[in-house]
Design a protein around this motif. Structure first.
Motif, PDB file in Angstrom:
ATOM      1  N   SER A 192     -10.334 -26.592  28.484  1.00  0.00           N
ATOM      2  CA  SER A 192     -11.648 -27.091  27.464  1.00  0.00           C
ATOM      3  C   SER A 192     -11.825 -26.235  26.488  1.00  0.00           C
ATOM      4  O   SER A 192     -11.207 -25.260  26.100  1.00  0.00           O
ATOM      5  N   TYR A 193     -12.992 -26.394  25.702  1.00  0.00           N
ATOM      6  CA  TYR A 193     -13.234 -26.036  24.497  1.00  0.00           C
ATOM      7  C   TYR A 193     -14.664 -25.565  24.578  1.00  0.00           C
ATOM      8  O   TYR A 193     -15.776 -26.250  25.106  1.00  0.00           O
ATOM      9  N   GLY A 194     -15.172 -24.499  24.013  1.00  0.00           N
ATOM     10  CA  GLY A 194     -16.610 -24.140  23.773  1.00  0.00           C
ATOM     11  C   GLY A 194     -16.668 -23.376  22.463  1.00  0.00           C
ATOM     12  O   GLY A 194     -15.579 -23.379  21.512  1.00  0.00           O
ATOM     13  N   ARG A 195     -17.822 -22.961  22.124  1.00  0.00           N
ATOM     14  CA  ARG A 195     -18.064 -22.204  20.769  1.00  0.00           C
ATOM     15  C   ARG A 195     -17.049 -21.019  20.246  1.00  0.00           C
ATOM     16  O   ARG A 195     -16.888 -20.849  19.393  1.00  0.00           O
ATOM     17  N   LYS A 196     -16.753 -20.425  21.629  1.00  0.00           N
ATOM     18  CA  LYS A 196     -15.882 -19.200  21.092  1.00  0.00           C
ATOM     19  C   LYS A 196     -14.237 -19.799  21.295  1.00  0.00           C
ATOM     20  O   LYS A 196     -13.495 -18.903  21.326  1.00  0.00           O
ATOM     21  N   GLY A 197     -13.984 -20.773  21.296  1.00  0.00           N
ATOM     22  CA  GLY A 197     -12.632 -21.585  21.378  1.00  0.00           C
ATOM     23  C   GLY A 197     -12.174 -22.142  22.727  1.00  0.00           C
ATOM     24  O   GLY A 197     -12.985 -22.209  23.386  1.00  0.00           O
ATOM     25  N   PRO A 198     -10.992 -22.351  22.696  1.00  0.00           N
ATOM     26  CA  PRO A 198     -10.420 -22.869  23.830  1.00  0.00           C
ATOM     27  C   PRO A 198     -10.462 -22.028  24.968  1.00  0.00           C
ATOM     28  O   PRO A 198     -10.302 -20.788  24.972  1.00  0.00           O
ATOM     29  N   TYR A 199     -10.475 -22.364  26.356  1.00  0.00           N
ATOM     30  CA  TYR A 199     -10.361 -21.699  27.357  1.00  0.00           C
ATOM     31  C   TYR A 199      -9.806 -22.559  28.615  1.00  0.00           C
ATOM     32  O   TYR A 199      -9.802 -23.688  28.438  1.00  0.00           O
ATOM     33  N   MET A 200      -9.134 -21.633  29.576  1.00  0.00           N
ATOM     34  CA  MET A 200      -8.540 -22.462  30.549  1.00  0.00           C
ATOM     35  C   MET A 200      -8.877 -21.856  32.036  1.00  0.00           C
ATOM     36  O   MET A 200      -9.098 -20.761  32.198  1.00  0.00           O
ATOM     37  N   LEU A 201      -8.892 -22.615  33.102  1.00  0.00           N
ATOM     38  CA  LEU A 201      -8.831 -21.992  34.218  1.00  0.00           C
ATOM     39  C   LEU A 201      -7.367 -22.143  34.836  1.00  0.00           C
ATOM     40  O   LEU A 201      -6.851 -23.318  34.999  1.00  0.00           O
ATOM     41  N   SER A 202      -6.801 -21.234  35.374  1.00  0.00           N
ATOM     42  CA  SER A 202      -5.321 -21.252  35.922  1.00  0.00           C
ATOM     43  C   SER A 202      -5.270 -20.549  37.440  1.00  0.00           C
ATOM     44  O   SER A 202      -6.124 -20.977  38.160  1.00  0.00           O
ATOM     45  N   GLY A 203      -4.575 -19.719  37.577  1.00  0.00           N
ATOM     46  CA  GLY A 203      -4.099 -19.214  39.020  1.00  0.00           C
ATOM     47  C   GLY A 203      -4.727 -17.972  39.164  1.00  0.00           C
ATOM     48  O   GLY A 203      -4.350 -16.985  40.187  1.00  0.00           O
ATOM     49  N   GLU A 204      -5.528 -17.237  38.381  1.00  0.00           N
ATOM     50  CA  GLU A 204      -6.263 -16.041  38.510  1.00  0.00           C
ATOM     51  C   GLU A 204      -6.962 -15.756  39.702  1.00  0.00           C
ATOM     52  O   GLU A 204      -6.644 -14.401  40.322  1.00  0.00           O
ATOM     53  N   THR A 205      -7.773 -16.810  40.322  1.00  0.00           N
ATOM     54  CA  THR A 205      -8.373 -16.515  41.432  1.00  0.00           C
ATOM     55  C   THR A 205      -7.779 -16.357  42.602  1.00  0.00           C
ATOM     56  O   THR A 205      -7.640 -15.553  43.682  1.00  0.00           O
ATOM     57  N   MET A 206      -6.656 -17.369  42.791  1.00  0.00           N
ATOM     58  CA  MET A 206      -5.397 -17.149  43.896  1.00  0.00           C
ATOM     59  C   MET A 206      -4.642 -15.782  44.010  1.00  0.00           C
ATOM     60  O   MET A 206      -4.533 -15.409  44.860  1.00  0.00           O
ATOM     61  N   ILE A 246     -12.686 -32.593  20.850  1.00  0.00           N
ATOM     62  CA  ILE A 246     -12.705 -31.290  20.926  1.00  0.00           C
ATOM     63  C   ILE A 246     -13.964 -30.960  19.948  1.00  0.00           C
ATOM     64  O   ILE A 246     -14.943 -29.985  20.496  1.00  0.00           O
ATOM     65  N   SER A 247     -14.249 -31.543  19.042  1.00  0.00           N
ATOM     66  CA  SER A 247     -15.554 -31.172  18.324  1.00  0.00           C
ATOM     67  C   SER A 247     -16.873 -31.374  18.931  1.00  0.00           C
ATOM     68  O   SER A 247     -17.740 -30.624  18.710  1.00  0.00           O
ATOM     69  N   ILE A 248     -16.841 -32.388  19.849  1.00  0.00           N
ATOM     70  CA  ILE A 248     -18.164 -32.380  20.712  1.00  0.00           C
ATOM     71  C   ILE A 248     -18.298 -31.425  21.737  1.00  0.00           C
ATOM     72  O   ILE A 248     -19.217 -30.972  21.977  1.00  0.00           O
ATOM     73  N   LEU A 249     -17.160 -31.029  22.250  1.00  0.00           N
ATOM     74  CA  LEU A 249     -17.117 -30.115  23.444  1.00  0.00           C
ATOM     75  C   LEU A 249     -17.529 -28.677  22.718  1.00  0.00           C
ATOM     76  O   LEU A 249     -18.303 -27.815  23.280  1.00  0.00           O
ATOM     77  N   ILE A 250     -16.989 -28.516  21.493  1.00  0.00           N
ATOM     78  CA  ILE A 250     -17.354 -27.247  20.598  1.00  0.00           C
ATOM     79  C   ILE A 250     -18.893 -27.129  20.313  1.00  0.00           C
ATOM     80  O   ILE A 250     -19.457 -25.922  20.345  1.00  0.00           O
ATOM     81  N   SER A 251     -19.438 -28.510  19.758  1.00  0.00           N
ATOM     82  CA  SER A 251     -20.822 -28.552  19.519  1.00  0.00           C
ATOM     83  C   SER A 251     -21.793 -28.364  20.583  1.00  0.00           C
ATOM     84  O   SER A 251     -22.915 -27.829  20.463  1.00  0.00           O
ATOM     85  N   GLU A 252     -21.290 -28.693  21.962  1.00  0.00           N
ATOM     86  CA  GLU A 252     -21.890 -28.455  23.013  1.00  0.00           C
ATOM     87  C   GLU A 252     -23.280 -29.477  23.168  1.00  0.00           C
ATOM     88  O   GLU A 252     -24.025 -29.320  23.826  1.00  0.00           O
ATOM     89  N   GLU A 253     -23.329 -30.280  22.209  1.00  0.00           N
ATOM     90  CA  GLU A 253     -24.546 -31.310  22.194  1.00  0.00           C
ATOM     91  C   GLU A 253     -24.505 -32.226  23.510  1.00  0.00           C
ATOM     92  O   GLU A 253     -25.593 -32.611  23.680  1.00  0.00           O
ATOM     93  N   ARG A 254     -23.369 -31.926  24.152  1.00  0.00           N
ATOM     94  CA  ARG A 254     -23.439 -32.992  25.469  1.00  0.00           C
ATOM     95  C   ARG A 254     -23.334 -32.258  26.668  1.00  0.00           C
ATOM     96  O   ARG A 254     -23.412 -32.764  27.951  1.00  0.00           O
ATOM     97  N   LYS A 255     -23.173 -31.103  26.600  1.00  0.00           N
ATOM     98  CA  LYS A 255     -22.836 -30.212  27.859  1.00  0.00           C
ATOM     99  C   LYS A 255     -23.966 -29.985  28.513  1.00  0.00           C
ATOM    100  O   LYS A 255     -25.408 -29.589  28.158  1.00  0.00           O
ATOM    101  N   THR A 256     -24.025 -29.786  29.929  1.00  0.00           N
ATOM    102  CA  THR A 256     -25.115 -29.411  30.831  1.00  0.00           C
ATOM    103  C   THR A 256     -25.186 -28.252  30.821  1.00  0.00           C
ATOM    104  O   THR A 256     -24.670 -27.176  30.629  1.00  0.00           O
ATOM    105  N   GLU A 257     -26.616 -27.695  31.414  1.00  0.00           N
ATOM    106  CA  GLU A 257     -26.793 -26.372  31.851  1.00  0.00           C
ATOM    107  C   GLU A 257     -25.561 -25.640  32.702  1.00  0.00           C
ATOM    108  O   GLU A 257     -25.350 -24.516  32.529  1.00  0.00           O
TER     109      GLU A 257
END
Length: 307
Positions: free
Chosen positions: A37-51, A123-134
């Motif tokens: 996904s994307y946020g104001r600090k750029g792209p990020y991902m969830l991978s196998g770190e927890t496992m 991507i622009s919508i995700l970066i802007s956070e205008e629709r993101k929940t808390e």
């Protein structure tokens, strides 16, 4: 090769090792099915770190049991439980990110140029956070490693606690709610109380479990294994409903990488160690519900493989 053999942990308890293999398999599948996904600090991902982290913690738990340090072992099981529930929370939030809606996506054509415009707008919508929940905003602070900052105390309080993870998952996914309330709630309450007792030393016996006598060891090992299995049961049940793709076996990809024709239907196979575990331990009604509601055609029932 001798150096590699020396650094591989050698388990003392076969049952703990079996649980380790489950999460070792999941570390591989989660690294190969990344959530982006994307946020104001750029792209990020969830991978196998927890496992991967869970695998290391299981090694330490095995060492604690070998040394009869059961109070320490249960405290680490609490860490495993919390980390796994946190993973489910973050996974669920990312998979339900608020970019373009399905209806908005339908407005774009299927040609390459139109698809690129759709992706760019999403991507622009995700970066802007205008629709993101808390919850999304709080989750991103965890991803970006700024959740610990004092100004983010409200996010930690509202979202980052195991009871909050459970409440969020149950309230935001009807299938998770059904599985939890009909099959897991008693198991959750029992193990939650036990783990809290060890972490907070709610009685001198939780302190003195760190030096049990040898004649009690078999009993203490059995009790601890049951707790580890119950925590694994809860996690596997919920993950299967949230994203069953995370259980895929390597057969299909292995065949492609070796330039071979994959066996028919192998893209729906689940890691053998997980199939065996779930079919041995799970309530048959729960297993049937998972199979009918996992959403991706993954084959969890042993009968698929036996035939």
């Amino acid at each position: 090769m001798d150096d590699i053999a020396e650094i591989n942990y050698k388990f003392h308890n076969h049952d703990i090792e079996n649980i380790w293999y489950i999460f070792f398999c999941l570390s591989d599948t989660t690294f190969s099915s990344i959530e982006l996904s994307y946020g104001r600090k750029g792209p990020y991902m969830l991978s196998g770190e927890t496992m991967m982290s869970i695998c290391k913690t299981l090694e330490t738990i095995d060492f604690c049991c070998h040394r009869n340090a059961y109070s320490d072992a249960y405290t680490l099981i609490r860490k495993i439980r919390d980390d796994l529930m946190q993973y489910l929370f973050v996974l669920n939030v990312i998979k339900n990110k608020h970019g373009l809606t399905d209806e908005e996506c339908k407005e774009f054509q299927l040609d390459p140029e139109s698809m690129m415009k759709m992706i760019a707008l999403d991507i622009s919508i995700l970066i802007s956070e205008e629709r993101k929940t808390e919850a999304e905003r709080a989750m991103e602070k965890w991803i970006y490693n700024i959740l610990e900052n004092s100004e983010n105390a409200k996010d930690r309080k509202e979202f980052f606690d195991t009871s909050k993870y459970r409440a969020y998952l149950v309230s935001n996914n009807e299938k998770v709610k059904y599985v939890f309330e009909n099959f897991l709630v008693d198991k959750w309450k029992r193990e939650d109380r036990k783990l809290n007792n060890y972490v907070h030393t709610n009685g001198i016996k939780y302190l003195t479990d760190n030096y049990v006598y040898q004649y009690e060891k078999e009993k203490k090992d059995k009790e601890l294994i049951e707790t580890l299995q119950n925590i694994s049961d809860i996690f596997l049940s919920l993950l299967a409903i949230i994203d069953s793709i995370k259980f895929h076996s390597s057969d299909y990809v292995d065949a492609l990488e070796m330039d071979m024709e994959p066996l028919e239907g192998s893209q729906y196979w689940v890691c053998p160690v997980i199939v065996e575990y779930m079919n041995d331990r799970f309530d048959k009604e729960l297993l049937r519900y998972i199979q009918e509601n996992e959403g991706h055609g993954m084959q969890f029932l042993a009968e698929y493989y036996n035939s």
